[in-house]
Motif scaffolding. Structure first.
Motif, PDB file in Angstrom:
ATOM      1  N   ALA A  59     -17.042  56.280   9.016  1.00 23.73           N
ATOM      2  CA  ALA A  59     -15.693  56.770   9.299  1.00 23.73           C
ATOM      3  C   ALA A  59     -15.545  58.277   9.084  1.00 23.73           C
ATOM      4  N   PRO A  60     -16.004  58.845   7.953  1.00 19.96           N
ATOM      5  CA  PRO A  60     -15.843  60.299   7.783  1.00 19.96           C
ATOM      6  C   PRO A  60     -16.627  61.108   8.817  1.00 19.96           C
ATOM      7  N   LEU A  61     -17.808  60.614   9.222  1.00 17.95           N
ATOM      8  CA  LEU A  61     -18.600  61.318  10.238  1.00 17.95           C
ATOM      9  C   LEU A  61     -17.865  61.351  11.572  1.00 17.95           C
ATOM     10  N   ILE A  62     -17.325  60.216  11.950  1.00 17.24           N
ATOM     11  CA  ILE A  62     -16.636  60.118  13.235  1.00 17.24           C
ATOM     12  C   ILE A  62     -15.310  60.881  13.180  1.00 17.24           C
ATOM     13  N   ARG A  63     -14.619  60.805  12.038  1.00 12.43           N
ATOM     14  CA  ARG A  63     -13.376  61.571  11.876  1.00 12.43           C
ATOM     15  C   ARG A  63     -13.643  63.063  12.028  1.00 12.43           C
ATOM     16  N   LYS A  64     -14.720  63.555  11.405  1.00 10.14           N
ATOM     17  CA  LYS A  64     -15.065  64.977  11.509  1.00 10.14           C
ATOM     18  C   LYS A  64     -15.403  65.341  12.954  1.00 10.14           C
TER      19      LYS A  64
ATOM     20  N   LYS B 231     -27.758  57.910  10.777  1.00  8.15           N
ATOM     21  CA  LYS B 231     -28.731  59.009  10.806  1.00  8.15           C
ATOM     22  C   LYS B 231     -28.896  59.544  12.223  1.00  8.15           C
ATOM     23  N   LEU B 232     -28.983  58.643  13.191  1.00  7.03           N
ATOM     24  CA  LEU B 232     -29.122  59.070  14.586  1.00  7.03           C
ATOM     25  C   LEU B 232     -27.865  59.801  15.056  1.00  7.03           C
ATOM     26  N   PHE B 233     -26.696  59.318  14.668  1.00  4.72           N
ATOM     27  CA  PHE B 233     -25.437  59.967  15.040  1.00  4.72           C
ATOM     28  C   PHE B 233     -25.420  61.406  14.543  1.00  4.72           C
ATOM     29  N   ALA B 234     -25.890  61.612  13.334  1.00  4.23           N
ATOM     30  CA  ALA B 234     -25.853  62.949  12.719  1.00  4.23           C
ATOM     31  C   ALA B 234     -26.778  63.938  13.414  1.00  4.23           C
TER      32      ALA B 234
ATOM     33  N   ASP C 193     -25.754  61.244  23.651  1.00  4.48           N
ATOM     34  CA  ASP C 193     -25.900  59.979  22.931  1.00  4.48           C
ATOM     35  C   ASP C 193     -24.834  59.769  21.856  1.00  4.48           C
ATOM     36  N   ARG C 194     -24.275  60.839  21.329  1.00  3.01           N
ATOM     37  CA  ARG C 194     -23.363  60.735  20.188  1.00  3.01           C
ATOM     38  C   ARG C 194     -22.170  59.809  20.435  1.00  3.01           C
ATOM     39  N   PRO C 195     -21.499  59.838  21.579  1.00  2.74           N
ATOM     40  CA  PRO C 195     -20.346  58.944  21.730  1.00  2.74           C
ATOM     41  C   PRO C 195     -20.737  57.466  21.692  1.00  2.74           C
ATOM     42  N   PHE C 196     -21.918  57.148  22.206  1.00  2.00           N
ATOM     43  CA  PHE C 196     -22.343  55.749  22.202  1.00  2.00           C
ATOM     44  C   PHE C 196     -22.786  55.315  20.813  1.00  2.00           C
ATOM     45  N   LEU C 197     -23.345  56.230  20.054  1.00  2.00           N
ATOM     46  CA  LEU C 197     -23.670  55.917  18.662  1.00  2.00           C
ATOM     47  C   LEU C 197     -22.389  55.753  17.851  1.00  2.00           C
ATOM     48  N   ALA C 198     -21.366  56.554  18.152  1.00  2.00           N
ATOM     49  CA  ALA C 198     -20.069  56.386  17.485  1.00  2.00           C
ATOM     50  C   ALA C 198     -19.488  55.014  17.811  1.00  2.00           C
TER      51      ALA C 198
END
Length: 167
Positions: free
Chosen positions: A104-109, A78-81, A87-92
């Protein structure tokens, strides 16, 4: 011990000279806490949501990834989205460390649309930590992109990490 580490990272208004201690405590807490340590997990989420100092926040995210069960991974997704680019790369990476296949689909996108080389690198490494066969095409395309040496290298590392994880 754990109480001291929680205390160091939970003090959100500490002076600048205590920032290295807060960062170390965020990492250290992940080495001594267990998923059952509700107070440790709560403290790390408090830091992730409220800490002004970015690296302490980022270390808390990755530490949570190391402790993650399904509920923690869900909160990290939820935080990544909804988080910003800082912050996004560290949440990934946290989701990759957690081995959260649902991420996986969130990070792939994110990897397929991101143009910032640093962010693409983090997404590639996170992808390499995850069981995600669907990302292989994106990573192979990134390796083939001769104009972007750093993302190309990160993608190659991610492909290698994925092969190790699959064997």
């Amino acid at each position: 011990g754990m109480a001291q580490a929680r205390g160091h990272i939970a003090s959100l208004d500490d002076p600048a000279e205590k920032i290295p201690l807060k960062r170390a405590s965020a990492i250290g807490l992940g080495r001594i806490a267990r998923i059952e340590d509700v107070s440790a997990v709560s403290t790390l989420f408090q830091v992730l949501h409220n800490e002004k100092e970015p690296l302490t926040r980022h270390f808390a995210a990755v530490t949570l990834g190391g402790l993650a069960d399904a509920a923690i991974a869900g909160e990290l997704r939820k935080l990544f989205a909804k988080c910003d680019d800082a912050d996004r790369p560290f949440l990934a990476l946290a989701l990759g460390v957690a081995g959260d296949a649902e991420a996986a689909p969130l990070i792939r996108k994110a990897l397929s649309t991101e143009r910032n080389e640093s962010l693409r690198g983090a997404y590639s490494i996170a992808r390499g930590l995850l069981p995600d066969h669907g990302a292989r095409e994106v990573l192979e395309a990134q390796v083939a992109d001769r104009g972007a040496i750093w993302p190309q290298g990160y993608a190659a590392v991610a492909i290698g990490m994925a092969r190790i994880a699959e064997s």
